[in-house]
Scaffold this active site. Sequence first.
Site, mmCIF file in Angstrom:
data_model
loop_
_atom_site.group_PDB
_atom_site.id
_atom_site.type_symbol
_atom_site.label_atom_id
_atom_site.label_comp_id
_atom_site.label_asym_id
_atom_site.label_seq_id
_atom_site.Cartn_x
_atom_site.Cartn_y
_atom_site.Cartn_z
ATOM 1 N N ASN A 1 0.870 -1.179 0.000
ATOM 2 C CA ASN A 1 0.000 0.000 0.000
ATOM 3 C C ASN A 1 0.903 1.224 0.000
ATOM 4 O OD1 ASN A 1 -1.827 2.026 0.414
ATOM 5 N ND2 ASN A 1 -2.361 1.434 2.527
ATOM 6 N N LYS B 1 0.079 4.225 -0.209
ATOM 7 C CA LYS B 1 -0.577 5.413 0.372
ATOM 8 C C LYS B 1 -0.330 6.618 -0.547
ATOM 9 C CE LYS B 1 -0.007 3.322 4.846
ATOM 10 N NZ LYS B 1 -0.283 3.450 6.261
ATOM 11 N N HIS C 1 -9.857 1.153 4.458
ATOM 12 C CA HIS C 1 -8.589 1.259 5.196
ATOM 13 C C HIS C 1 -8.806 2.179 6.398
ATOM 14 C CE1 HIS C 1 -4.459 2.368 6.171
ATOM 15 N NE2 HIS C 1 -4.091 1.263 5.532
ATOM 16 N N GLU D 1 -7.227 4.538 7.565
ATOM 17 C CA GLU D 1 -7.028 5.973 7.311
ATOM 18 C C GLU D 1 -8.241 6.579 6.599
ATOM 19 O OE1 GLU D 1 -3.193 5.472 5.440
ATOM 20 O OE2 GLU D 1 -2.418 4.793 7.363
ATOM 21 N N GLU E 1 -5.972 -5.304 10.242
ATOM 22 C CA GLU E 1 -4.916 -4.326 10.496
ATOM 23 C C GLU E 1 -5.223 -3.596 11.796
ATOM 24 O OE1 GLU E 1 -2.801 -3.039 6.708
ATOM 25 O OE2 GLU E 1 -4.630 -1.890 6.752
ATOM 26 N N GLY F 1 1.967 1.677 10.773
ATOM 27 C CA GLY F 1 2.941 2.765 10.688
ATOM 28 C C GLY F 1 3.610 3.112 12.001
ATOM 29 N N SER G 1 2.838 -2.733 10.248
ATOM 30 C CA SER G 1 4.282 -2.747 10.478
ATOM 31 C C SER G 1 4.958 -4.061 10.089
ATOM 32 C CB SER G 1 4.596 -2.372 11.937
ATOM 33 O OG SER G 1 4.192 -1.040 12.199
HETATM 34 C C1 PEP Z 1 -1.143 -0.117 5.853
HETATM 35 O O1 PEP Z 1 -1.143 1.065 5.560
HETATM 36 O O2 PEP Z 1 -2.056 -0.827 5.456
HETATM 37 C C2 PEP Z 1 -0.044 -0.631 6.670
HETATM 38 C C3 PEP Z 1 -0.136 -1.845 7.095
HETATM 39 O O3 PEP Z 1 1.011 0.221 6.917
HETATM 40 P P1 PEP Z 1 2.416 -0.162 7.649
HETATM 41 O O4 PEP Z 1 2.890 -1.465 7.051
HETATM 42 O O5 PEP Z 1 3.308 0.971 7.348
HETATM 43 O O6 PEP Z 1 2.109 -0.323 9.100
#
Ligand code: PEP
Length: 251
Positions: free
Chosen positions: A10, A12, A94, A96, A162, A168, A206
Amino acid sequence: MWSQKWVLGNWKMNGRTARNQDLLEGILPQAACGVQVGVAVPAVYLAAVAATAGQALWAGAQDVSRFEADGAFTGETSAAMLADAGARFVLVGHSERRQYFGEDNTVLAEKLHHSLAAGLVPVLCVGETLAERDVGEAEAVVARQLAVLKDWRAEGVAVAYEPVWAIGTGRVAEAAQIAAMHAFIYRQILSLCGEGAKIRVLYGGSVNAANAADILAIPQVDGALVGGASLQAEPFTAIIQAARTAAGALS
Ligand code: PEP
């Protein structure tokens, strides 16, 4: 549980034309064989990424309009447009998007339906905040988010668990927490969609080159959704390699 693992990046709101091309050239040699690799990219880069990716790697989108038909919806990109530009999958809900754009199950149901109708694989993202986990609400929150799948055949949908507190932050859920939540998600899906329902459940939060092997070895984890570590070829290809090894160990 599936024999093939998926590794979806992703990006972003990151990327520029030349940098995207370099990144894809670093990933593509690792993308074939045994693992389904994809990258969810900003819509403006989708067609170019899809053209470079060819069949080896899925180009994907990070969001889709709640409106299906063409028309007066300024700024929106429909599922049909994403498919036309070469997308194979799309992230839906997601954290966000839920946080900054207030997306709820009513909107997400429309997005899921239109994505499926356009032939895309919607990846429904679910997960609790740390405050919700701390008060013992993690399963209840995820159950409410999954309720958007109620009474669907749900074939062709994937889910990404998630935990918001792991996105993040560099903080990864423990293996036992991941296994327990994935098992809960499978049970919920069976009760919402019928005993025959078969949905892939990815883990995100992460995931990086150092922890991917342990996470992907968890039998309930059908793949990974990767944010930060998908922005450079080296860690992302290491995660793909870990997925290949984990899938090989399962088969
Ligand atoms: C994500 O944005 O879906 C995500 C898992 O980000 P990160 O791997 O940076 O935690």
